[in-house]
Design a protein around this motif. Structure first.
Motif, PDB file in Angstrom:
ATOM      1  N   PRO A 156     -11.900  24.441  -4.914  1.00 64.35           N
ATOM      2  CA  PRO A 156     -11.848  24.880  -3.514  1.00 64.35           C
ATOM      3  C   PRO A 156     -12.161  26.364  -3.355  1.00 64.35           C
ATOM      4  O   PRO A 156     -12.843  26.764  -2.401  1.00 64.35           O
ATOM      5  N   ALA A 157     -11.704  27.190  -4.291  1.00 62.93           N
ATOM      6  CA  ALA A 157     -11.976  28.627  -4.215  1.00 62.93           C
ATOM      7  C   ALA A 157     -13.461  28.909  -4.368  1.00 62.93           C
ATOM      8  O   ALA A 157     -14.024  29.773  -3.673  1.00 62.93           O
ATOM      9  N   ASP A 158     -14.122  28.178  -5.258  1.00 64.53           N
ATOM     10  CA  ASP A 158     -15.558  28.368  -5.457  1.00 64.53           C
ATOM     11  C   ASP A 158     -16.347  27.923  -4.227  1.00 64.53           C
ATOM     12  O   ASP A 158     -17.367  28.524  -3.878  1.00 64.53           O
ATOM     13  N   VAL A 159     -15.888  26.862  -3.570  1.00 58.83           N
ATOM     14  CA  VAL A 159     -16.559  26.395  -2.348  1.00 58.83           C
ATOM     15  C   VAL A 159     -16.438  27.451  -1.251  1.00 58.83           C
ATOM     16  O   VAL A 159     -17.409  27.752  -0.547  1.00 58.83           O
ATOM     17  N   ARG A 160     -15.244  28.032  -1.104  1.00 60.73           N
ATOM     18  CA  ARG A 160     -15.052  29.076  -0.094  1.00 60.73           C
ATOM     19  C   ARG A 160     -15.917  30.298  -0.412  1.00 60.73           C
ATOM     20  O   ARG A 160     -16.490  30.914   0.495  1.00 60.73           O
ATOM     21  N   ALA A 161     -16.033  30.627  -1.692  1.00 60.75           N
ATOM     22  CA  ALA A 161     -16.873  31.762  -2.086  1.00 60.75           C
ATOM     23  C   ALA A 161     -18.338  31.470  -1.777  1.00 60.75           C
ATOM     24  O   ALA A 161     -19.079  32.356  -1.328  1.00 60.75           O
ATOM     25  N   TYR A 162     -18.768  30.226  -2.009  1.00 61.71           N
ATOM     26  CA  TYR A 162     -20.139  29.819  -1.666  1.00 61.71           C
ATOM     27  C   TYR A 162     -20.391  29.982  -0.168  1.00 61.71           C
ATOM     28  O   TYR A 162     -21.430  30.502   0.257  1.00 61.71           O
ATOM     29  N   ALA A 163     -19.423  29.556   0.630  1.00 63.80           N
ATOM     30  CA  ALA A 163     -19.563  29.657   2.087  1.00 63.80           C
ATOM     31  C   ALA A 163     -19.676  31.115   2.530  1.00 63.80           C
ATOM     32  O   ALA A 163     -20.466  31.450   3.427  1.00 63.80           O
ATOM     33  N   ARG A 164     -18.890  31.991   1.899  1.00 64.16           N
ATOM     34  CA  ARG A 164     -18.955  33.417   2.255  1.00 64.16           C
ATOM     35  C   ARG A 164     -20.314  34.019   1.863  1.00 64.16           C
ATOM     36  O   ARG A 164     -20.901  34.787   2.630  1.00 64.16           O
ATOM     37  N   ARG A 165     -20.789  33.664   0.673  1.00 60.96           N
ATOM     38  CA  ARG A 165     -22.059  34.225   0.193  1.00 60.96           C
ATOM     39  C   ARG A 165     -23.233  33.806   1.058  1.00 60.96           C
ATOM     40  O   ARG A 165     -24.116  34.596   1.366  1.00 60.96           O
ATOM     41  N   THR A 166     -23.254  32.525   1.414  1.00 61.75           N
ATOM     42  CA  THR A 166     -24.434  31.978   2.086  1.00 61.75           C
ATOM     43  C   THR A 166     -24.336  31.997   3.603  1.00 61.75           C
ATOM     44  O   THR A 166     -25.367  32.010   4.295  1.00 61.75           O
ATOM     45  N   GLY A 167     -23.110  31.969   4.130  1.00 59.03           N
ATOM     46  CA  GLY A 167     -22.953  31.857   5.574  1.00 59.03           C
ATOM     47  C   GLY A 167     -23.196  30.455   6.093  1.00 59.03           C
ATOM     48  O   GLY A 167     -23.185  30.237   7.315  1.00 59.03           O
ATOM     49  N   LEU A 168     -23.442  29.488   5.195  1.00 55.88           N
ATOM     50  CA  LEU A 168     -23.684  28.082   5.558  1.00 55.88           C
ATOM     51  C   LEU A 168     -24.750  27.953   6.652  1.00 55.88           C
ATOM     52  O   LEU A 168     -24.500  27.399   7.733  1.00 55.88           O
ATOM     53  N   PRO A 169     -25.961  28.415   6.383  1.00 55.02           N
ATOM     54  CA  PRO A 169     -27.022  28.305   7.389  1.00 55.02           C
ATOM     55  C   PRO A 169     -27.402  26.846   7.635  1.00 55.02           C
ATOM     56  O   PRO A 169     -27.313  26.005   6.740  1.00 55.02           O
ATOM     57  N   GLY A 170     -27.816  26.527   8.838  1.00 49.39           N
ATOM     58  CA  GLY A 170     -28.219  25.178   9.178  1.00 49.39           C
ATOM     59  C   GLY A 170     -29.718  25.055   9.331  1.00 49.39           C
ATOM     60  O   GLY A 170     -30.415  26.026   9.611  1.00 49.39           O
ATOM     61  N   LYS A 171     -30.210  23.839   9.132  1.00 44.69           N
ATOM     62  CA  LYS A 171     -31.634  23.548   9.323  1.00 44.69           C
ATOM     63  C   LYS A 171     -31.869  22.620  10.500  1.00 44.69           C
ATOM     64  O   LYS A 171     -32.928  22.627  11.108  1.00 44.69           O
ATOM     65  N   THR A 172     -30.856  21.790  10.808  1.00 41.05           N
ATOM     66  CA  THR A 172     -30.960  20.832  11.906  1.00 41.05           C
ATOM     67  C   THR A 172     -29.628  20.812  12.645  1.00 41.05           C
ATOM     68  O   THR A 172     -28.627  21.359  12.167  1.00 41.05           O
ATOM     69  N   PRO A 173     -29.567  20.155  13.803  1.00 46.24           N
ATOM     70  CA  PRO A 173     -28.286  20.044  14.515  1.00 46.24           C
ATOM     71  C   PRO A 173     -27.226  19.291  13.721  1.00 46.24           C
ATOM     72  O   PRO A 173     -26.032  19.372  14.044  1.00 46.24           O
ATOM     73  N   HIS A 174     -27.634  18.571  12.682  1.00 45.05           N
ATOM     74  CA  HIS A 174     -26.689  17.780  11.891  1.00 45.05           C
ATOM     75  C   HIS A 174     -26.164  18.539  10.672  1.00 45.05           C
ATOM     76  O   HIS A 174     -25.293  18.028   9.955  1.00 45.05           O
ATOM     77  N   SER A 175     -26.690  19.723  10.392  1.00 42.32           N
ATOM     78  CA  SER A 175     -26.277  20.480   9.209  1.00 42.32           C
ATOM     79  C   SER A 175     -24.802  20.863   9.278  1.00 42.32           C
ATOM     80  O   SER A 175     -24.270  21.164  10.357  1.00 42.32           O
ATOM     81  N   LEU A 176     -24.141  20.867   8.124  1.00 41.20           N
ATOM     82  CA  LEU A 176     -22.739  21.287   8.041  1.00 41.20           C
ATOM     83  C   LEU A 176     -22.695  22.809   7.949  1.00 41.20           C
ATOM     84  O   LEU A 176     -22.956  23.384   6.891  1.00 41.20           O
ATOM     85  N   THR A 177     -22.345  23.457   9.053  1.00 39.38           N
ATOM     86  CA  THR A 177     -22.361  24.919   9.096  1.00 39.38           C
ATOM     87  C   THR A 177     -20.964  25.524   9.212  1.00 39.38           C
ATOM     88  O   THR A 177     -20.833  26.749   9.301  1.00 39.38           O
ATOM     89  N   ARG A 178     -19.930  24.667   9.207  1.00 37.92           N
ATOM     90  CA  ARG A 178     -18.543  25.138   9.253  1.00 37.92           C
ATOM     91  C   ARG A 178     -17.841  24.763   7.954  1.00 37.92           C
ATOM     92  O   ARG A 178     -18.003  23.649   7.445  1.00 37.92           O
ATOM     93  N   LEU A 179     -17.036  25.680   7.445  1.00 35.70           N
ATOM     94  CA  LEU A 179     -16.364  25.450   6.174  1.00 35.70           C
ATOM     95  C   LEU A 179     -15.432  24.253   6.241  1.00 35.70           C
ATOM     96  O   LEU A 179     -15.393  23.444   5.305  1.00 35.70           O
ATOM     97  N   ASP A 180     -14.692  24.092   7.329  1.00 36.39           N
ATOM     98  CA  ASP A 180     -13.750  22.971   7.399  1.00 36.39           C
ATOM     99  C   ASP A 180     -14.479  21.633   7.364  1.00 36.39           C
ATOM    100  O   ASP A 180     -14.022  20.676   6.726  1.00 36.39           O
ATOM    101  N   ALA A 181     -15.633  21.557   8.031  1.00 37.83           N
ATOM    102  CA  ALA A 181     -16.411  20.316   8.012  1.00 37.83           C
ATOM    103  C   ALA A 181     -16.970  20.047   6.618  1.00 37.83           C
ATOM    104  O   ALA A 181     -16.981  18.898   6.147  1.00 37.83           O
ATOM    105  N   LEU A 182     -17.426  21.103   5.952  1.00 35.89           N
ATOM    106  CA  LEU A 182     -17.954  20.948   4.593  1.00 35.89           C
ATOM    107  C   LEU A 182     -16.853  20.497   3.634  1.00 35.89           C
ATOM    108  O   LEU A 182     -17.064  19.589   2.817  1.00 35.89           O
ATOM    109  N   GLU A 183     -15.677  21.109   3.732  1.00 33.69           N
ATOM    110  CA  GLU A 183     -14.576  20.738   2.840  1.00 33.69           C
ATOM    111  C   GLU A 183     -14.163  19.280   3.053  1.00 33.69           C
ATOM    112  O   GLU A 183     -13.850  18.568   2.082  1.00 33.69           O
ATOM    113  N   LYS A 184     -14.154  18.837   4.286  1.00 29.49           N
ATOM    114  CA  LYS A 184     -13.824  17.438   4.574  1.00 29.49           C
ATOM    115  C   LYS A 184     -14.854  16.502   3.941  1.00 29.49           C
ATOM    116  O   LYS A 184     -14.513  15.466   3.362  1.00 29.49           O
ATOM    117  N   GLU A 185     -16.125  16.887   4.044  1.00 25.17           N
ATOM    118  CA  GLU A 185     -17.196  16.084   3.447  1.00 25.17           C
ATOM    119  C   GLU A 185     -17.073  16.039   1.926  1.00 25.17           C
ATOM    120  O   GLU A 185     -17.235  14.991   1.302  1.00 25.17           O
TER     121      GLU A 185
END
Length: 259
Positions: A156-185
């Protein structure tokens, strides 16, 4: 005639050597000469002679107690073999079989830092050329099914660090761009053993991926099938997971025994 007899004798020595090595490999503890001779059916003097020859080349190690184990040479040879194994070469025949069965593009992706790189692909004659999934194509981990497999293997710590580094950019309206949604997935992926991409990297394209582990049990690659959304079939999960399992077995991975 003499040459044939020499060949037969050499083959017999090799067969006896292999039988001794197989017994040593199967035993968890060092084995005595008596045990090895009884298990292989060899005369003790014959077993001793062969073991002495193998000890000289470090294939077998003889301990002060008079017992034997496999030698360090096997570790050296194993590392050489491992370094020469190409996951692309191992996976491609299995990918082609899956492609023939399903009829859609099959992709093999590996992780490089915060991206997935596609290193092999079997093209589908029925699908349009998709840039993301071409050999050499890259995409952020969180946007593809293969990439999500690697994130699901992270802490979980590495996932949060990934989210901070990248900002979770999206490509489509369906992209997971929020950390909570990504963690659930990612939690869902861990529980079900496969990942999906629902038009998250490219509109009109859906994907299913299964993990491929190496001989050390580490996630080495992801196997995926990508297809236009109108042809996507959730029942592909079974064949994809089965194919990934065959590839990882070919790489030397063995499923842990249930506890």
């Amino acid at each position: 005639m003499a040459e044939q007899q020499a060949d037969k004798g050499s083959i017999q020595v090799i067969e006896r050597m292999m039988s001794l090595l197989e017994v040593l490999a199967s035993l968890p503890e060092p084995a005595s000469l008596k045990t090895l001779a009884q298990t292989t059916g060899l005369h003790p003097s014959t077993a001793h002679r062969i073991l002495a020859a193998m000890s000289g080349s470090a294939l077998v190690e003889r301990h002060e107690s008079g017992t034997y184990t496999l030698g360090i040479r096997f570790l050296e040879l194993g590392n050489i073999v491992k370094s020469r194994i190409s996951i692309r070469q191992v996976a491609l025949p299995y990918m082609q079989q899956l492609h023939e069965s399903i009829g859609e593009a099959v992709n093999l992706g590996v992780r490089h830092e915060d991206e997935i790189i596609y290193v092999e692909r079997t093209s589908s004659g029925r699908s349009l050329l998709r840039v993301v999934y071409l050999v050499g194509g890259r995409a952020p981990l969180h946007l593809t099914s293969v990439g999500k497999l690697f994130l699901a293997a992270d802490s979980p710590a590495d996932v949060r660090a990934y989210a901070r580094r990248t900002g979770l950019p999206g490509k489509t309206p369906h992209s997971l761009t929020r950390l909570d949604a990504l963690e659930k997935e990612l939690d869902w992926i861990r529980r079900h053993g496969f990942a999906s991409d629902d038009e998250e990297a490219e509109i009109g394209l859906r994907c299913i991926a299964a993990p491929i582990r190496n001989d050390e049990g580490q996630l080495a690659a992801g196997l995926s099938v990508s297809a236009p959304s109108e042809r996507h079939d959730p029942d592909w999960v079974g064949p994809i997971k089965a194919t990934a399992s065959r590839i990882e077995q070919a790489l030397g991975y063995r499923q842990p025994l249930p506890t």
